[in-house]
Motif scaffolding. Structure first.
Motif, mmCIF file in Angstrom:
data_model
loop_
_atom_site.group_PDB
_atom_site.id
_atom_site.type_symbol
_atom_site.label_atom_id
_atom_site.label_comp_id
_atom_site.label_asym_id
_atom_site.label_seq_id
_atom_site.Cartn_x
_atom_site.Cartn_y
_atom_site.Cartn_z
ATOM 1 N N GLU A 1 38.507 -37.767 -10.763
ATOM 2 C CA GLU A 1 38.359 -36.366 -11.156
ATOM 3 C C GLU A 1 37.512 -35.593 -10.144
ATOM 4 O OE1 GLU A 1 36.262 -33.987 -14.826
ATOM 5 O OE2 GLU A 1 37.387 -35.806 -15.293
ATOM 6 N N HIS B 1 33.032 -34.455 -24.750
ATOM 7 C CA HIS B 1 32.258 -33.434 -24.037
ATOM 8 C C HIS B 1 32.124 -32.130 -24.840
ATOM 9 C CE1 HIS B 1 32.468 -36.175 -20.726
ATOM 10 N NE2 HIS B 1 33.782 -36.098 -20.678
ATOM 11 N N CYS C 1 41.350 -37.778 -13.089
ATOM 12 C CA CYS C 1 40.737 -38.162 -14.364
ATOM 13 C C CYS C 1 39.839 -39.379 -14.169
ATOM 14 C CB CYS C 1 41.827 -38.478 -15.385
ATOM 15 S SG CYS C 1 41.195 -38.935 -17.008
ATOM 16 N N HIS D 1 38.186 -32.873 -23.959
ATOM 17 C CA HIS D 1 37.942 -34.223 -24.482
ATOM 18 C C HIS D 1 36.864 -34.130 -25.563
ATOM 19 C CE1 HIS D 1 36.981 -38.490 -24.683
ATOM 20 N NE2 HIS D 1 38.010 -38.749 -23.876
ATOM 21 N N LYS E 1 38.374 -40.858 -16.889
ATOM 22 C CA LYS E 1 38.447 -41.664 -18.104
ATOM 23 C C LYS E 1 39.392 -42.846 -17.859
ATOM 24 C CE LYS E 1 35.898 -38.892 -20.651
ATOM 25 N NZ LYS E 1 35.263 -38.157 -19.541
ATOM 26 N N GLN F 1 42.741 -32.577 -16.686
ATOM 27 C CA GLN F 1 42.934 -33.727 -17.584
ATOM 28 C C GLN F 1 41.832 -33.751 -18.639
ATOM 29 O OE1 GLN F 1 46.295 -34.423 -15.633
ATOM 30 N NE2 GLN F 1 45.661 -35.507 -17.455
ATOM 31 N N ASN F 2 40.629 -33.348 -18.257
ATOM 32 C CA ASN F 2 39.510 -33.201 -19.199
ATOM 33 C C ASN F 2 38.782 -31.914 -18.823
ATOM 34 O OD1 ASN F 2 39.603 -35.945 -20.582
ATOM 35 N ND2 ASN F 2 39.375 -36.551 -18.448
ATOM 36 N N ASN G 1 35.012 -31.284 -18.941
ATOM 37 C CA ASN G 1 34.138 -32.087 -18.082
ATOM 38 C C ASN G 1 34.003 -31.421 -16.711
ATOM 39 O OD1 ASN G 1 32.477 -34.404 -17.761
ATOM 40 N ND2 ASN G 1 34.068 -35.393 -16.549
#
Length: 444
Positions: free
Chosen positions: A174, A245, A158, A242, A160, A202-203, A206
């Motif tokens: 990431e 995005h 990740c 997320h 973020k 996790q995202n 993205n």
């Protein structure tokens, strides 16, 4: 918590999985690697295990205390010579500290190092927790558990840096998994009978931001389109996207692609722009609601779930009421709600000014959950008379009731009383009545 079970060969593996779907998938990889390369089979009985793995979660409250409590409990009942290994996010966070505090642990394997399992079981007191280790190109052994649903990692780590979250410290930067590997894995799953894929990251939206090898430019919207072309895959779900995005192209693909399930998790965390800024979430309340409005314009009946944290550092009553107003406005189908608790290695864990008293946070959580219960009841009543295509996931029989159950495209759980269907079968069900928030229906 998940325990995986299978039959025979010589050495026995017991695995305890704590936390999210990413950890469940990591456990599947651990099981497959140990089965194929080390001749282990699964057991539900920890007392007969030759190897005990605890796949840990650092997001849970007081994860360190719970880990050492579990280690102590296993040490008391394990058979002589059995090894104990600690894996996952808490392993990444604590590393060698685990071996120093729990002398009976044989090795520590971080969340970013799962592919090394067949090595570390032969290395006494091994600690493999490097966050820069890249196994995004590693082809894990095949999980032989035949099922009609499967998990598929599309990225690891990740980028973020939310002020409350330890994940970047436990799973590293990431990295997206190359498209050709994902298509190959998804095709294998489809050929083994998988009908529904759950994409993990996790995202997830993205995807494509960074690869560890040269790779054609691709984003999550294109990935959804490519995966949906695979014959046999009939449903695609994903978690967690997320809000930052969620551009128009992504929401439009989500809405129009018939294989992409019309349920989506959009984590809010707070309805207050001030608190969102403090959390370092990267979006405002206005952006979040703009994305919700556009999505509902495309798909009025979309199923939406979310996360909300109450009692974050600096949260006033006015900030909390902003979260309540978003809950009322969006009318989420599912709510995961938590009282903020600090995690090590996170910026917010050091903030003293503005701490919310525990009692006030508890009251806020109760108010939030009470409002959601009311919304959920109203949402469920609105389902009466609707027809959903259900993927049958369970058949259950007890002295009280007999039923099949499965999930709709919008992720609503529906029970069909006094009927058994084949697992993995799609059935059109009309919702006939509601008990509490549970939907019941009959075949059309």
């Amino acid at each position: 918590m998940h325990n995986f079970l299978e039959s025979k060969p010589s050495k026995k593996l017991y695995i305890e999985t704590l936390g999210c779907a990413m950890n469940v998938r990591d456990s599947e990889h651990l099981i497959a690697e140990l089965r194929e390369k080390e001749n282990y089979s699964l057991t539900e009985d920890v007392k007969e295990a030759d190897l005990i793995l605890i796949n840990t979660c650092s997001v849970r409250e007081k994860p360190e205390n719970k880990l050492f409590s579990e280690i102590g409990a296993f040490e008391k009942i394990k058979k002589k010579g059995a090894k104990i290994g600690v894996c996952g996010c808490t392993a990444s966070a604590l590393g060698e500290k685990i071996l120093k505090k729990a002398k009976n642990v044989d090795f520590v394997l971080g969340a970013r190092n799962i592919s090394k399992i067949s090595q570390v079981i032969h290395q006494p007191k091994a600690v493999e927790v490097a966050l820069d280790y890249d196994d995004s190109l590693y082809m894990f052994s095949k999980n032989v558990n035949s099922n009609f649903k499967a998990l598929l990692n599309i990225s690891i780590g990740c980028d973020k840096h939310c002020a409350y979250c330890i994940v970047p410290h436990t799973r590293g930067k990431e990295i997206s998994i190359p498209l050709d590997l994902l298509l190959k894995e998804a095709s294998k799953l489809a050929s083994s009978g998988v009908k529904e894929l759950l994409l993990l990251g996790q995202n997830v939206n993205n995807y494509g931001a960074r690869f560890s090898v040269p790779h054609p430019k691709i984003d999550f919207t294109q990935l959804l389109s490519e995966l949906s072309k695979i014959e046999g895959i009939e449903r695609i779900r994903f978690t967690s996207p997320h809000p930052l995005h969620m551009d128009d192209a992504f929401l439009e693909e989500f809405a129009k692609n018939p294989k992409v399930c019309k349920s989506i998790h959009i984590p809010l965390q707070s309805g207050s722009t001030k608190i969102l800024k403090s959390m370092k979430r990267g979006y405002s309340k206005e952006w979040y609601l703009n994305r919700i409005d556009y999505l509902k314009k495309l798909l009025p009946d979309v199923g939406i779930s979310t996360d909300i944290i109450v009692g974050f550092v600096g949260e006033s009553e006015e900030d909390f009421m902003e979260s309540m107003s978003v809950l009322e406005y969006v009318r989420f189908d599912t709510l995961y709600s938590f009282i903020y608790s600090p995690r090590p290695f996170t910026p917010a864990s050091t903030w003293e000014e503005g701490k919310v008293p525990k009692e006030i946070a508890k009251q806020r959580l109760q108010r939030l959950q009470d409002l959601h219960k009311k919304i959920l009841t109203e949402n469920s009543q609105a389902e009466l008379g609707k027809v959903h295509k259900i993927l049958i996931e369970n058949n259950k029989q007890s002295e009280i009731e007999t039923f099949s159950e499965g999930r709709s495209d919008t992720n609503r759980l529906v029970k069909i009383e006094d009927k058994f269907f084949n697992l993995g079968e799609f059935v059109d069900i009309k919702v006939t009545h509601v008990r509490n928030a549970t939907l019941y229906g009959s075949p059309c």
